[in-house]
Design a protein around this motif. Structure first.
Motif, mmCIF file in Angstrom:
data_model
loop_
_atom_site.group_PDB
_atom_site.id
_atom_site.type_symbol
_atom_site.label_atom_id
_atom_site.label_comp_id
_atom_site.label_asym_id
_atom_site.label_seq_id
_atom_site.Cartn_x
_atom_site.Cartn_y
_atom_site.Cartn_z
ATOM 1 N N ASN A 137 0.811 -1.213 0.000
ATOM 2 C CA ASN A 137 0.000 0.000 0.000
ATOM 3 C C ASN A 137 0.847 1.267 0.000
ATOM 4 N N ALA A 138 2.141 1.133 0.345
ATOM 5 C CA ALA A 138 3.046 2.273 0.245
ATOM 6 C C ALA A 138 3.316 2.613 -1.219
ATOM 7 N N ASP A 139 3.031 1.663 -2.120
ATOM 8 C CA ASP A 139 3.252 1.868 -3.545
ATOM 9 C C ASP A 139 1.952 2.084 -4.318
ATOM 10 N N ARG A 140 0.839 2.253 -3.577
ATOM 11 C CA ARG A 140 -0.445 2.572 -4.189
ATOM 12 C C ARG A 140 -0.837 3.982 -3.752
ATOM 13 N N TYR A 141 -1.477 4.706 -4.652
ATOM 14 C CA TYR A 141 -1.633 6.138 -4.392
ATOM 15 C C TYR A 141 -3.036 6.670 -4.695
ATOM 16 N N TYR A 142 -3.369 7.730 -3.958
ATOM 17 C CA TYR A 142 -4.521 8.581 -4.214
ATOM 18 C C TYR A 142 -4.021 9.829 -4.943
ATOM 19 N N PRO A 143 -4.852 10.458 -5.756
ATOM 20 C CA PRO A 143 -4.438 11.726 -6.371
ATOM 21 C C PRO A 143 -4.272 12.819 -5.311
ATOM 22 N N ASN A 144 -3.305 13.683 -5.532
ATOM 23 C CA ASN A 144 -3.080 14.790 -4.596
ATOM 24 C C ASN A 144 -4.352 15.586 -4.330
ATOM 25 N N ARG A 145 -5.116 15.871 -5.385
ATOM 26 C CA ARG A 145 -6.294 16.729 -5.246
ATOM 27 C C ARG A 145 -7.303 16.121 -4.288
ATOM 28 N N TRP A 146 -7.479 14.801 -4.337
ATOM 29 C CA TRP A 146 -8.461 14.157 -3.457
ATOM 30 C C TRP A 146 -8.084 14.347 -2.003
ATOM 31 N N VAL A 147 -6.790 14.163 -1.705
ATOM 32 C CA VAL A 147 -6.350 14.309 -0.313
ATOM 33 C C VAL A 147 -6.435 15.779 0.104
ATOM 34 N N ARG A 148 -6.098 16.660 -0.805
ATOM 35 C CA ARG A 148 -6.227 18.097 -0.517
ATOM 36 C C ARG A 148 -7.673 18.445 -0.172
ATOM 37 N N ILE A 149 -8.628 17.926 -0.951
ATOM 38 C CA ILE A 149 -10.043 18.190 -0.697
ATOM 39 C C ILE A 149 -10.465 17.580 0.635
ATOM 40 N N ILE A 150 -9.987 16.364 0.938
ATOM 41 C CA ILE A 150 -10.297 15.728 2.226
ATOM 42 C C ILE A 150 -9.835 16.628 3.379
ATOM 43 N N LEU A 151 -8.600 17.127 3.286
ATOM 44 C CA LEU A 151 -8.055 17.947 4.368
ATOM 45 C C LEU A 151 -8.771 19.297 4.467
ATOM 46 N N MET A 152 -9.079 19.909 3.324
ATOM 47 C CA MET A 152 -9.775 21.194 3.350
ATOM 48 C C MET A 152 -11.200 21.033 3.877
ATOM 49 N N SER A 153 -11.847 19.937 3.489
ATOM 50 C CA SER A 153 -13.199 19.676 3.985
ATOM 51 C C SER A 153 -13.177 19.400 5.484
ATOM 52 N N THR A 154 -12.170 18.656 5.932
ATOM 53 C CA THR A 154 -12.029 18.372 7.359
ATOM 54 C C THR A 154 -11.763 19.657 8.138
ATOM 55 N N GLU A 155 -10.974 20.542 7.542
ATOM 56 C CA GLU A 155 -10.673 21.823 8.199
ATOM 57 C C GLU A 155 -11.942 22.634 8.437
ATOM 58 N N GLU A 156 -12.901 22.563 7.506
ATOM 59 C CA GLU A 156 -14.163 23.283 7.679
ATOM 60 C C GLU A 156 -14.957 22.728 8.859
ATOM 61 N N ILE A 157 -14.719 21.453 9.185
ATOM 62 C CA ILE A 157 -15.463 20.817 10.272
ATOM 63 C C ILE A 157 -14.769 21.008 11.617
ATOM 64 N N ILE A 158 -13.440 20.807 11.651
ATOM 65 C CA ILE A 158 -12.747 20.826 12.944
ATOM 66 C C ILE A 158 -11.758 21.986 13.082
ATOM 67 N N GLY A 159 -11.623 22.810 12.053
ATOM 68 C CA GLY A 159 -10.753 23.970 12.133
ATOM 69 C C GLY A 159 -9.311 23.661 11.753
ATOM 70 N N GLU A 160 -8.561 24.728 11.506
ATOM 71 C CA GLU A 160 -7.161 24.599 11.086
ATOM 72 C C GLU A 160 -6.319 23.929 12.167
ATOM 73 N N LYS A 161 -6.537 24.320 13.435
ATOM 74 C CA LYS A 161 -5.763 23.714 14.526
ATOM 75 C C LYS A 161 -6.122 22.243 14.695
ATOM 76 N N GLY A 162 -7.397 21.912 14.463
ATOM 77 C CA GLY A 162 -7.809 20.521 14.553
ATOM 78 C C GLY A 162 -7.118 19.660 13.511
ATOM 79 N N VAL A 163 -7.005 20.176 12.289
ATOM 80 C CA VAL A 163 -6.318 19.424 11.231
ATOM 81 C C VAL A 163 -4.833 19.292 11.554
ATOM 82 N N ALA A 164 -4.238 20.353 12.102
ATOM 83 C CA ALA A 164 -2.822 20.294 12.483
ATOM 84 C C ALA A 164 -2.595 19.195 13.524
ATOM 85 N N ALA A 165 -3.491 19.131 14.514
ATOM 86 C CA ALA A 165 -3.379 18.093 15.540
ATOM 87 C C ALA A 165 -3.567 16.710 14.918
#
Length: 207
Positions: A3-31
């Motif tokens: 699984n270290a050699d299988r990948y998700y597109p960068n954009r999908w992970v970026r959207i996941i993190l940005m969407s999560t930030e809207e829910i738990i905030g920037e500090k929450g994502v950092a934690a």
């Protein structure tokens, strides 16, 4: 291949993190990223492109951090909500895909349209990521079958952990099939539990 050699597109992970930030905030994502052992992404989300560069291994670490931070019940709620937001926010980045999906789901009964739509989204997932998904159906359910699952990567659990997938499917059905109808969606099998594949069951009869 690991699984270290299988990948998700960068954009999908970026959207996941940005969407999560809207829910738990920037500090929450950092934690969350610190807990996942991925501090290099704090304030430095993956680039907005479709290159497959974010490993399944790291997706699994990120999902496990949800569980470690919020516990199973809280993680389930956050992961489902993040999945919904990820799908809805992602539509803005995949306008052509959304247009094609709506065209594919325009004809026939609601059941027929959903079946076609699920097949369409499975093909899209399989084309742009190393995830492998297929769709089967019975008289009463559709089964979203995950043969390679980034959400489960490196994880073991007593209960299904693919709640982000449930959120994505929930948003897809509401956004493309019928906004007025709700469907019961539940993970019945999970690779993290030792099953050969993950299965998310969608009841055909709306409630």
């Amino acid at each position: 291949m690991s699984n270290a050699d299988r990948y998700y597109p960068n954009r999908w992970v970026r959207i996941i993190l940005m969407s999560t930030e809207e829910i738990i905030g920037e500090k929450g994502v950092a934690a969350l990223l610190n807990l996942a052992g991925l501090p290099q992404y704090i304030g430095n989300y993956p680039p907005d492109n479709m290159k497959k560069e974010f490993s399944f291994e790291n997706v699994g670490k990120l999902q496990q951090a949800f569980w470690d931070m919020y516990g199973p019940r809280g993680a389930r709620v956050f992961a489902t909500r993040a999945g919904e937001k990820t799908f809805n926010d992602g539509l803005e980045s995949f306008g052509a895909v959304a247009k094609a999906a709506r065209a594919a789901m325009r004809i026939g009964t609601l059941e027929k349209r959903i079946g076609v739509g699920l097949q369409f989204f499975a093909k899209f997932f399989n084309t742009v990521s190393d995830q492998v998904v297929s769709v089967e159906e019975t008289d009463t359910e559709w089964h979203w079958i995950i043969q390679r699952c980034p959400l489960c990567s490196g994880r073991t659990a007593d209960h299904p952990v693919c709640h982000m997938a449930i959120g994505v499917l929930k948003a897809a059905l509401e956004g493309f099939a019928d906004k007025e109808k709700r469907f019961r969606i539940a993970a019945t099998h999970c690779i993290a539990m030792g099953h050969e594949t993950g299965v998310v069951a969608i009841e055909k009869e709306p409630f």
